[in-house]
Design a protein around this motif. Structure first.
Motif, short mmCIF file in Angstrom:
data_model
loop_
_atom_site.label_atom_id
_atom_site.label_comp_id
_atom_site.label_asym_id
_atom_site.label_seq_id
_atom_site.Cartn_x
_atom_site.Cartn_y
_atom_site.Cartn_z
N LEU A 1 0.88 -1.13 -0.23
CA LEU A 1 -0.18 -0.07 0.03
C LEU A 1 0.75 1.25 0.07
N ARG A 2 1.79 1.32 0.77
CA ARG A 2 2.97 2.36 0.86
C ARG A 2 3.55 2.51 -0.48
N GLU A 3 4.17 1.54 -0.85
CA GLU A 3 4.64 1.74 -2.05
C GLU A 3 3.95 2.18 -3.51
N VAL A 4 2.77 1.62 -3.45
CA VAL A 4 1.53 1.92 -4.36
C VAL A 4 1.58 3.72 -4.41
N ALA A 5 1.22 4.15 -3.13
CA ALA A 5 0.78 5.55 -2.96
C ALA A 5 2.41 6.41 -3.04
N GLU A 6 3.47 6.03 -2.67
CA GLU A 6 4.64 6.61 -2.94
C GLU A 6 4.81 6.76 -4.33
N THR A 7 4.58 5.79 -5.25
CA THR A 7 4.90 5.72 -6.68
C THR A 7 3.90 6.65 -7.46
N ASN A 8 2.56 6.44 -6.92
CA ASN A 8 1.59 7.14 -7.79
C ASN A 8 0.92 8.41 -7.33
N LEU A 9 1.12 8.80 -6.10
CA LEU A 9 0.46 9.87 -5.53
C LEU A 9 1.54 11.03 -5.31
N ALA A 10 1.43 12.25 -5.94
CA ALA A 10 2.21 13.38 -5.76
C ALA A 10 2.19 13.77 -4.43
N GLU A 11 1.17 13.69 -3.74
CA GLU A 11 0.96 14.22 -2.32
C GLU A 11 1.65 13.65 -1.59
N MET A 12 1.73 12.09 -1.65
CA MET A 12 2.57 11.27 -0.82
C MET A 12 3.89 11.62 -0.70
N GLU A 13 4.53 11.70 -1.90
CA GLU A 13 5.98 12.19 -2.13
C GLU A 13 6.19 13.45 -1.20
N ARG A 14 5.27 14.51 -1.32
CA ARG A 14 5.39 15.84 -0.87
C ARG A 14 5.22 15.74 0.63
N LEU A 15 4.63 14.80 1.17
CA LEU A 15 4.28 14.52 2.73
C LEU A 15 5.55 13.81 3.35
N VAL A 16 6.11 12.91 2.59
CA VAL A 16 7.42 12.32 2.97
C VAL A 16 8.37 12.99 3.19
N SER A 17 8.58 13.94 2.34
CA SER A 17 9.77 14.72 1.91
C SER A 17 9.60 15.74 2.93
N ARG A 18 8.41 16.27 3.48
CA ARG A 18 8.36 17.28 4.62
C ARG A 18 8.52 16.47 5.94
N LEU A 19 7.82 15.37 6.07
CA LEU A 19 8.22 14.57 7.34
C LEU A 19 9.77 14.56 7.79
N PHE A 20 10.24 14.21 6.71
CA PHE A 20 11.81 13.99 7.05
C PHE A 20 12.75 14.98 6.27
N ALA A 21 12.35 16.29 6.40
CA ALA A 21 12.97 17.37 5.69
C ALA A 21 14.39 17.58 6.38
N ASN A 22 14.49 17.42 7.54
CA ASN A 22 15.83 17.61 8.16
C ASN A 22 16.72 16.56 7.90
N ASP A 23 16.44 15.20 7.49
CA ASP A 23 17.46 14.22 7.26
C ASP A 23 18.50 14.36 6.21
N ASN A 24 18.15 15.03 5.11
CA ASN A 24 19.39 15.20 4.35
C ASN A 24 19.51 16.64 3.86
N PHE A 25 19.49 17.54 4.87
CA PHE A 25 19.66 19.00 4.39
C PHE A 25 21.15 19.14 3.76
N ASP A 26 22.11 18.20 3.82
CA ASP A 26 23.15 18.46 3.28
C ASP A 26 23.57 17.16 2.56
N GLY A 27 22.57 16.46 2.18
CA GLY A 27 22.89 14.98 1.69
C GLY A 27 23.49 13.92 2.26
#
Length: 218
Positions: A89-115
């Protein structure tokens, strides 16, 4: 006489049970270990009454079972395929829903601020464990850890991490993990340890996915 539509209507009961973010949170917690309604309500930030109502939906769909222990009802997953279902369910949502990608990137925004703070995959982790080059840090609660954990993992709940740094080896990379891909505990632990000079990454899955894959647990 049973019709094809009857079969699909029955199958849809599972989809309906999964159609609530609160129920998915409850399933993620139950995937760690069996738990009482009170513990599940706390994990999902629900009242006991609301948690109980959601759990009844999950029971009717065959996703969880309950047994009585004294005055408490303890809930557990019906089987490990439910973890696989949630992963799909998670993989399908992350692949096909742009909103899911946006939310994941916001949830972990501080993870890779410098890569620098990247995640480690299951295959990489297995290779590191085989080579003895990584040490596992389980930042879940003690009761979840006692119910099952990755081999040779060190359990330090996130709130205790700074006061228990002496438990961590300094000659290996630390890999932090917790309840699953969206569990923020491992992310926060990795950020903290990196600031303190540790070589650290986070596991990009969690204990339930590791167990569902048939990998060794203790």
């Amino acid at each position: 006489m049973t019709s094809r539509q009857d079969l699909f209507d029955t199958l849809a009961q599972v989809g309906k049970a999964l159609g609530s973010g609160h129920r998915l949170v409850l399933l993620e917690r139950i995937a760690q270990s069996e738990a009482s309604v009170e513990a599940l309500a706390s994990a999902a930030d629900l009242t006991v009454g609301n948690a109980s109502a959601h759990l009844q939906h999950l029971r009717r769909a065959g996703l969880v079972t309950a047994t009585r222990s004294g005055k408490q009802m303890l809930y557990r997953l019906t089987d490990q395929r439910i973890v696989t279902l949630m992963s799909l369910l998670r993989e399908v949502a992350e692949t096909n829903l742009a909103e899911m990608e946006r939310l994941v990137s916001r949830l972990f925004a501080n993870d890779n601020f410098d890569g620098a703070l990247e995640a480690i995959s299951r295959d990489e982790l297995l290779a590191g464990l085989k080579a003895g080059s990584v040490a596992l840090l389980d930042v879940r609660s003690e009761d979840e850890f006692e119910a099952g954990h990755l081999p040779e993992a060190i359990n330090i709940p996130l709130a205790q991490l700074e006061s228990m740094l002496e438990e961590l080896p300094k000659d290996r990379e630390i890999v932090a993990y917790c309840r699953g891909p969206y569990c923020v505990l491992s992310h926060e632990a990795a950020q903290l340890l990196r600031k303190l000079g540790y070589q650290v990454r986070r596991f990009d899955e969690g204990f339930p996915e590791w167990k569902a894959a048939g990998l060794p647990i203790h």
